[in-house]
Design a protein around this motif. Structure first.
Motif, PDB file in Angstrom:
ATOM      1  N   UNK A   4       0.920  -1.206   0.061  1.00 20.35           N
ATOM      2  CA  UNK A   4      -0.053   0.105   0.092  1.00 20.35           C
ATOM      3  C   UNK A   4       0.894   1.177  -0.059  1.00 20.35           C
ATOM      4  N   UNK A   5       0.659   2.188  -0.697  1.00 17.12           N
ATOM      5  CA  UNK A   5       1.304   3.473  -0.929  1.00 17.12           C
ATOM      6  C   UNK A   5       1.090   4.155   0.530  1.00 17.12           C
ATOM      7  N   UNK A   6       2.068   4.863   0.685  1.00 15.23           N
ATOM      8  CA  UNK A   6       2.232   5.954   1.894  1.00 15.23           C
ATOM      9  C   UNK A   6       1.833   7.305   1.765  1.00 15.23           C
ATOM     10  N   UNK A   7       1.154   7.940   2.678  1.00 17.19           N
ATOM     11  CA  UNK A   7       0.835   9.251   2.539  1.00 17.19           C
ATOM     12  C   UNK A   7       2.085   9.999   2.657  1.00 17.19           C
ATOM     13  N   UNK A   8       2.112  11.241   2.156  1.00 14.56           N
ATOM     14  CA  UNK A   8       3.142  12.026   2.132  1.00 14.56           C
ATOM     15  C   UNK A   8       2.788  13.205   3.203  1.00 14.56           C
ATOM     16  N   UNK A   9       3.935  13.779   3.785  1.00 11.01           N
ATOM     17  CA  UNK A   9       3.737  14.964   4.890  1.00 11.01           C
ATOM     18  C   UNK A   9       4.196  16.162   4.003  1.00 11.01           C
ATOM     19  N   UNK A  10       3.489  17.302   3.738  1.00 10.34           N
ATOM     20  CA  UNK A  10       4.001  18.482   3.178  1.00 10.34           C
ATOM     21  C   UNK A  10       3.806  19.803   4.160  1.00 10.34           C
ATOM     22  N   UNK A  11       4.250  20.936   3.968  1.00 15.02           N
ATOM     23  CA  UNK A  11       4.313  21.715   4.954  1.00 15.02           C
ATOM     24  C   UNK A  11       3.032  22.197   5.696  1.00 15.02           C
ATOM     25  N   UNK A  12       1.905  21.993   5.191  1.00 14.31           N
ATOM     26  CA  UNK A  12       0.530  22.238   5.801  1.00 14.31           C
ATOM     27  C   UNK A  12      -0.682  21.009   5.491  1.00 14.31           C
ATOM     28  N   UNK A  13      -0.005  20.081   4.942  1.00 14.31           N
ATOM     29  CA  UNK A  13      -0.929  18.960   4.594  1.00 14.31           C
ATOM     30  C   UNK A  13      -0.308  17.446   4.711  1.00 14.31           C
ATOM     31  N   UNK A  14      -0.986  16.566   4.477  1.00 19.94           N
ATOM     32  CA  UNK A  14      -0.616  15.195   4.522  1.00 19.94           C
ATOM     33  C   UNK A  14      -1.750  14.341   3.626  1.00 19.94           C
ATOM     34  N   UNK A  15      -1.031  13.589   2.704  1.00 17.57           N
ATOM     35  CA  UNK A  15      -2.031  12.963   1.679  1.00 17.57           C
ATOM     36  C   UNK A  15      -1.154  12.475   0.638  1.00 17.57           C
ATOM     37  N   UNK A  16      -2.124  11.823  -0.333  1.00 19.07           N
ATOM     38  CA  UNK A  16      -1.119  11.151  -1.486  1.00 19.07           C
ATOM     39  C   UNK A  16      -2.103  11.289  -2.837  1.00 19.07           C
ATOM     40  N   UNK A  17      -1.247  12.241  -3.713  1.00 18.53           N
ATOM     41  CA  UNK A  17      -1.866  12.755  -4.900  1.00 18.53           C
ATOM     42  C   UNK A  17      -1.115  11.912  -5.854  1.00 18.53           C
ATOM     43  N   UNK A  18      -1.654  10.786  -6.408  1.00 15.57           N
ATOM     44  CA  UNK A  18      -1.089   9.731  -7.333  1.00 15.57           C
ATOM     45  C   UNK A  18      -2.116   9.692  -8.482  1.00 15.57           C
ATOM     46  N   UNK A  19      -1.426   9.942  -9.612  1.00 19.97           N
ATOM     47  CA  UNK A  19      -2.387   9.983 -10.848  1.00 19.97           C
ATOM     48  C   UNK A  19      -1.649   8.784 -11.949  1.00 19.97           C
ATOM     49  N   UNK A  20      -2.479   8.266 -12.881  1.00 17.77           N
ATOM     50  CA  UNK A  20      -2.204   7.627 -13.939  1.00 17.77           C
ATOM     51  C   UNK A  20      -2.679   8.691 -15.275  1.00 17.77           C
ATOM     52  N   UNK A  21      -1.242   8.949 -15.792  1.00 14.16           N
ATOM     53  CA  UNK A  21      -1.524  10.245 -17.030  1.00 14.16           C
ATOM     54  C   UNK A  21      -0.975   9.455 -18.190  1.00 14.16           C
ATOM     55  N   UNK A  22      -1.735   9.798 -19.166  1.00 13.16           N
ATOM     56  CA  UNK A  22      -1.194   9.364 -20.601  1.00 13.16           C
ATOM     57  C   UNK A  22      -1.298  10.388 -21.601  1.00 13.16           C
ATOM     58  N   UNK A  23      -0.133  10.301 -22.400  1.00 13.39           N
ATOM     59  CA  UNK A  23       0.124  11.148 -23.514  1.00 13.39           C
ATOM     60  C   UNK A  23       0.251  10.436 -24.864  1.00 13.39           C
ATOM     61  N   UNK A  24      -0.330  10.995 -25.746  1.00 15.37           N
ATOM     62  CA  UNK A  24      -0.244  10.304 -27.107  1.00 15.37           C
ATOM     63  C   UNK A  24       0.285  11.282 -28.159  1.00 15.37           C
ATOM     64  N   UNK A  25       1.031  10.494 -28.899  1.00 16.18           N
ATOM     65  CA  UNK A  25       1.885  11.450 -30.073  1.00 16.18           C
ATOM     66  C   UNK A  25       0.593  11.851 -31.285  1.00 16.18           C
ATOM     67  N   UNK A  26       0.820  13.003 -31.458  1.00 11.87           N
ATOM     68  CA  UNK A  26       0.062  13.551 -32.292  1.00 11.87           C
ATOM     69  C   UNK A  26       0.066  12.665 -33.697  1.00 11.87           C
ATOM     70  N   UNK A  27      -1.159  12.799 -34.484  1.00  9.35           N
ATOM     71  CA  UNK A  27      -1.285  11.672 -35.580  1.00  9.35           C
ATOM     72  C   UNK A  27      -1.009  10.312 -35.376  1.00  9.35           C
ATOM     73  N   UNK A  28      -0.995   9.894 -34.180  1.00  9.91           N
ATOM     74  CA  UNK A  28      -0.724   8.406 -33.654  1.00  9.91           C
ATOM     75  C   UNK A  28       0.213   7.735 -34.328  1.00  9.91           C
ATOM     76  N   UNK A  29       1.238   8.596 -34.534  1.00 11.41           N
ATOM     77  CA  UNK A  29       2.574   7.984 -35.177  1.00 11.41           C
ATOM     78  C   UNK A  29       3.322   7.230 -34.076  1.00 11.41           C
ATOM     79  N   UNK A  30       3.877   6.095 -34.618  1.00 10.22           N
ATOM     80  CA  UNK A  30       4.635   5.284 -33.899  1.00 10.22           C
ATOM     81  C   UNK A  30       5.779   5.512 -33.460  1.00 10.22           C
ATOM     82  N   UNK A  31       6.343   6.637 -32.665  1.00  7.05           N
ATOM     83  CA  UNK A  31       7.622   7.127 -32.770  1.00  7.05           C
ATOM     84  C   UNK A  31       8.240   6.085 -31.371  1.00  7.05           C
TER      85      UNK A  31
END
Length: 136
Positions: free
Chosen positions: A1-28
Motif C-alpha cells: 500500500x502506498x504511504x501518505x506524504x507530509x507537506x508543510x501544511x497537509x498530508x496525503x497522496x496525490x497519485x495519478x495515471x497520466x497518458x500522452x499520445x503522439x500527435x497523428x498516432x505516429x508510432x515514434x
C-alpha cells in the motif's frame, strides 16, 4: 500500500495515471533511442519540479505514467511541463521525426488522459509497467 506524504501544511497522496499520445498516432516509440531519451527527459523534468514518476510504460504511439504530485501542482501544470519539454527536446534531437511525421507542429496530441489511481494502485501500476507488451 502506498504511504501518505507530509507537506508543510497537509498530508496525503496525490497519485495519478497520466497518458500522452503522439500527435497523428505516429508510432515514434518503436525506436528504443526515442523511448529512452523521452524517459530521460521526463525524469529530468520531474526531478526539477517535485514530480515523482513511480512507473512509466511506452506503447508504440503513447506513454503512460504513474506520477505523484505535490498538492500545489495541478494536473495541467504537470502535463505542460512534461509534454512541453519532452516534445521540444525530442524534435530537436531527432529531426527526422519532425520532417517525417510532424511537419512543423508539436509532437504531442493536445489531449491528456488522467485518473486517480485510488486506494489499490497495483492493477494500474501493472498496466503501465506492461505497456508495449502484446498481452497486458
Amino acid at each position: 500500500m502506498n504511504q501518505f506524504v507530509s507537506y508543510s501544511s497537509s498530508i496525503g497522496r496525490l497519485e495519478l495515471h497520466i497518458s500522452f499520445k503522439a500527435k497523428y498516432c505516429h508510432k515514434i516509440f518503436n525506436s528504443d533511442l526515442v523511448k529512452n531519451r523521452c524517459k530521460q527527459i521526463f525524469d529530468e523534468v520531474a526531478s526539477k519540479n517535485n514530480i515523482v514518476i513511480k512507473e512509466i510504460g511506452f506503447d508504440q504511439d503513447h506513454v503512460h505514467l504513474i506520477v505523484q504530485l505535490n498538492p500545489s501542482m495541478s494536473v495541467s501544470q504537470a502535463a505542460k511541463l512534461l509534454k512541453g519539454t519532452s516534445g521540444r527536446k525530442l524534435l530537436q534531437e531527432f529531426p527526422f521525426m519532425k520532417s517525417k511525421y510532424f511537419w512543423g507542429s508539436g509532437l504531442w496530441s493536445p489531449t491528456v488522459y488522467f485518473d486517480s489511481i485510488g486506494q489499490d494502485p497495483e492493477q494500474i501500476s501493472n498496466y503501465v509497467r506492461n505497456q508495449g507488451n502484446e498481452y497486458h
